[in-house]
Design a protein around this motif. Sequence first.
Motif, PDB file in Angstrom:
ATOM      1  N   ALA A   7     -49.727   3.392 -36.316  1.00  0.00           N
ATOM      2  CA  ALA A   7     -51.068   3.079 -36.824  1.00  0.00           C
ATOM      3  C   ALA A   7     -51.348   1.585 -36.917  1.00  0.00           C
ATOM      4  N   ASP A   8     -50.326   0.776 -37.139  1.00  0.00           N
ATOM      5  CA  ASP A   8     -50.538  -0.664 -37.277  1.00  0.00           C
ATOM      6  C   ASP A   8     -50.095  -1.462 -36.070  1.00  0.00           C
ATOM      7  N   TRP A   9     -49.721  -0.794 -35.002  1.00  0.00           N
ATOM      8  CA  TRP A   9     -49.309  -1.513 -33.802  1.00  0.00           C
ATOM      9  C   TRP A   9     -50.509  -2.228 -33.194  1.00  0.00           C
ATOM     10  N   PRO A  10     -50.292  -3.372 -32.552  1.00  0.00           N
ATOM     11  CA  PRO A  10     -51.408  -4.097 -31.927  1.00  0.00           C
ATOM     12  C   PRO A  10     -51.719  -3.535 -30.535  1.00  0.00           C
ATOM     13  N   THR A 138     -58.864   0.347 -11.467  1.00  0.00           N
ATOM     14  CA  THR A 138     -57.672   1.129 -11.161  1.00  0.00           C
ATOM     15  C   THR A 138     -56.442   0.409 -11.691  1.00  0.00           C
ATOM     16  N   ALA A 139     -55.309   1.099 -11.669  1.00  0.00           N
ATOM     17  CA  ALA A 139     -54.053   0.480 -12.094  1.00  0.00           C
ATOM     18  C   ALA A 139     -53.684  -0.685 -11.192  1.00  0.00           C
ATOM     19  N   ASP A 140     -54.127  -0.660  -9.941  1.00  0.00           N
ATOM     20  CA  ASP A 140     -53.782  -1.723  -8.994  1.00  0.00           C
ATOM     21  C   ASP A 140     -54.601  -2.999  -9.166  1.00  0.00           C
ATOM     22  N   ASP A 141     -55.781  -2.897  -9.786  1.00  0.00           N
ATOM     23  CA  ASP A 141     -56.618  -4.092  -9.890  1.00  0.00           C
ATOM     24  C   ASP A 141     -57.016  -4.432 -11.334  1.00  0.00           C
ATOM     25  N   THR A 142     -56.219  -3.974 -12.281  1.00  0.00           N
ATOM     26  CA  THR A 142     -56.524  -4.204 -13.682  1.00  0.00           C
ATOM     27  C   THR A 142     -55.267  -4.669 -14.413  1.00  0.00           C
ATOM     28  N   ARG A 143     -55.419  -5.665 -15.258  1.00  0.00           N
ATOM     29  CA  ARG A 143     -54.282  -6.198 -16.022  1.00  0.00           C
ATOM     30  C   ARG A 143     -54.627  -6.245 -17.507  1.00  0.00           C
ATOM     31  N   PRO A 144     -53.632  -5.957 -18.352  1.00  0.00           N
ATOM     32  CA  PRO A 144     -53.877  -6.088 -19.791  1.00  0.00           C
ATOM     33  C   PRO A 144     -53.896  -7.551 -20.205  1.00  0.00           C
ATOM     34  N   ARG A 145     -54.746  -7.869 -21.146  1.00  0.00           N
ATOM     35  CA  ARG A 145     -54.836  -9.208 -21.717  1.00  0.00           C
ATOM     36  C   ARG A 145     -54.933  -9.063 -23.232  1.00  0.00           C
ATOM     37  N   MET A 146     -54.492 -10.082 -23.961  1.00  0.00           N
ATOM     38  CA  MET A 146     -54.608 -10.057 -25.414  1.00  0.00           C
ATOM     39  C   MET A 146     -56.074 -10.101 -25.804  1.00  0.00           C
ATOM     40  N   GLY A 147     -56.473  -9.214 -26.690  1.00  0.00           N
ATOM     41  CA  GLY A 147     -57.832  -9.185 -27.193  1.00  0.00           C
ATOM     42  C   GLY A 147     -57.944  -9.985 -28.480  1.00  0.00           C
ATOM     43  N   LEU A 154     -47.560 -12.527 -33.035  1.00  0.00           N
ATOM     44  CA  LEU A 154     -46.969 -11.965 -31.822  1.00  0.00           C
ATOM     45  C   LEU A 154     -47.390 -12.744 -30.586  1.00  0.00           C
ATOM     46  N   ALA A 155     -48.622 -13.219 -30.572  1.00  0.00           N
ATOM     47  CA  ALA A 155     -49.153 -13.941 -29.409  1.00  0.00           C
ATOM     48  C   ALA A 155     -48.368 -15.214 -29.118  1.00  0.00           C
ATOM     49  N   PHE A 164     -48.385 -10.630 -20.915  1.00  0.00           N
ATOM     50  CA  PHE A 164     -49.824 -10.673 -20.674  1.00  0.00           C
ATOM     51  C   PHE A 164     -50.228 -11.701 -19.616  1.00  0.00           C
ATOM     52  N   ALA A 165     -49.268 -12.431 -19.058  1.00  0.00           N
ATOM     53  CA  ALA A 165     -49.574 -13.434 -18.047  1.00  0.00           C
ATOM     54  C   ALA A 165     -49.498 -12.858 -16.632  1.00  0.00           C
TER      55      ALA A 165
END
Length: 166
Positions: A7-10, A138-147, A154-155, A164-165
């Motif tokens: 519940a508290d995970w980022p 899609t999974a091939d053209d999308t990357r996670p980034r810190m919001g 943690l950042a 995230f880089a």
Amino acid sequence: MRRTSFADWPCSIARTMDLLGDWWTPLVLREAFYGITRFDGFQQELGIARTTLAERLRRLVDAGLMEKRAYQSEPVRHDYVLTEMGRDFFGVLAAMNAWGNRWLSGEAGAPVVFEHDRCGHHAAEAAVVCAECGEPMTADDTRPRMGPGFPKRLAERPDIRERFAR
């Protein structure tokens, strides 16, 4: 045995799984989208133990996805109705249904398709699109980034920055 709470995970995926991370909860929501509102209706359609169903409905009400509305006073009985938050979960269920139809249906074909009221066609696909340009993601053209809600402590960690880089 207690399970680990996310519940508290980022991470919104982890938080969602903390709330919905058993096989009964999404099925209860599916039945609500199919029009079931009464405890006995959920129990009959799912074949779920009454104690398990009561716990899942309580969790969904406490989390704000459903609300209880009394329809009888002697004895008190309730309908379980989707809230705006609960209705917003439809896209998740539609995506799960589309994925299952594509990869798990077998030769018989899709067991359930959704018909779009406005045009009458079967909406057999669920697509994630960019909110800015409208193109499919899609999974091939999308990357996670810190919001903006990612914890600063943690950042600052090198391993997290590296994740995230990519």
